[in-house]
Design an enzyme around this catalytic site. Structure first.
Site, short mmCIF file in Angstrom:
data_model
loop_
_atom_site.label_atom_id
_atom_site.label_comp_id
_atom_site.label_asym_id
_atom_site.label_seq_id
_atom_site.Cartn_x
_atom_site.Cartn_y
_atom_site.Cartn_z
N ASP A 21 0.84 -1.19 0.00
CA ASP A 21 0.00 0.00 0.00
C ASP A 21 0.88 1.24 0.00
OD1 ASP A 21 -2.69 1.24 0.21
OD2 ASP A 21 -1.90 2.01 2.09
N GLU A 23 0.94 5.61 0.61
CA GLU A 23 0.32 6.90 0.93
C GLU A 23 0.97 7.91 0.00
OE1 GLU A 23 -2.29 6.98 2.83
OE2 GLU A 23 -2.01 4.87 3.36
N HIS A 161 -5.40 4.30 6.89
CA HIS A 161 -4.76 5.34 6.07
C HIS A 161 -3.30 5.59 6.42
CE1 HIS A 161 -8.58 5.81 4.22
NE2 HIS A 161 -9.15 6.21 5.33
N ASP A 166 -3.10 -0.40 6.63
CA ASP A 166 -3.96 -0.76 5.50
C ASP A 166 -3.53 -2.10 4.89
OD1 ASP A 166 -5.36 1.53 5.98
OD2 ASP A 166 -4.82 2.56 4.13
#
Ligand SMILES: [Zn+2]
Length: 224
Positions: A21, A23, A161, A166
């Site tokens: 994942d 950000e 988040h 996540d």
């Protein structure tokens, strides 16, 4: 792994994979940058190791992005640049299948773009997107956002988040999807006899039918 061609999207469960994942500074895979990358390696359905690093994007992180993930300019000022973080991520993943939530239209675009930018090649790992799989496996749910699915499955959404949290939610979700697919028609899911993908309900001129999720690569259909 680096390659001349992008990998294929797999519409199925595999027991050996790396969940990942990102950000980012915003939602655009053409103009935004990565500020955190995390990954969890799974072997035979069991978590074996984790990878996570903040990334200095070399630009200001907009307030609205920090609002979502809590990652600020100050937090990333001593973090590695993405060239270094992506290199380490690719060393961690090797040629394993990548898994993530909404990666087909988001995260894969960022890492393929930057692999090309920094290393002159794209990313050739095949990948599975739990957003598409969750829509097929849990068609009765009205929302397939990660935190919504986590709530439905009774998982903790604390720290959502941030990339590693996540990844943890997505990893359990992918195992649950695997269990649902194994149950097949005795549960909620019909599995395509030709390619192993879930079948999804579609509406044709002669009424509803089951169509393979891997259409147009697989054109198998079943009567409802
Ligand atoms: Zn099929």
């Amino acid at each position: 792994m680096l390659s001349n061609t992008t990998g294929n999207k797999l519409n199925m469960y595999v027991p050996n994979y790396v969940v990942f994942d990102l950000e980012t500074t915003g939602v655009s895979p053409s103009s935004d940058e990565v500020v955190e990358i995390s990954a969890i390696k799974v072997v035979n359905g069991v978590v074996s190791s984790e990878f996570s690093t903040l990334v200095n994007p070399g630009r200001h992180i907009p307030y609205f992005a920090s609002e979502v993930n809590g990652i600020t300019d100050d937090l990333v000022k001593d973090a590695p640049c993405f060239e270094e973080a992506l290199h380490d991520f690719l060393t961690f993943t090797g040629d394993m299948v990548l898994v993530g939530h909404n990666i087909h239209t988001f995260d894969m675009k960022f890492i393929c773009r930057d692999a090309l930018k920094y290393f002159g090649k794209t990313i050739g790992n095949d990948y599975a997107d739990t957003l598409y799989l969750a829509r097929a496996v849990y068609p009765m749910l009205s929302c397939h956002k990660l935190t919504y699915l986590a709530d439905y499955l009774g998982l903790s959404t604390e720290g959502a988040h941030r990339a590693l949290n996540d990844c943890r939610m997505t990893q359990v979700l992918f195992e649950k999807i695997g269990e649902e697919m194994k149950k097949g028609a005795s549960g909620n899911v019909r599995i395509c006899a030709k390619c192993g993908s879930p079948m999804v309900r579609r509406n044709g001129v002669r009424g509803p039918f089951w169509g393979c999720m891997s259409y147009p690569a697989c054109r198998n259909t079943m009567d409802i």
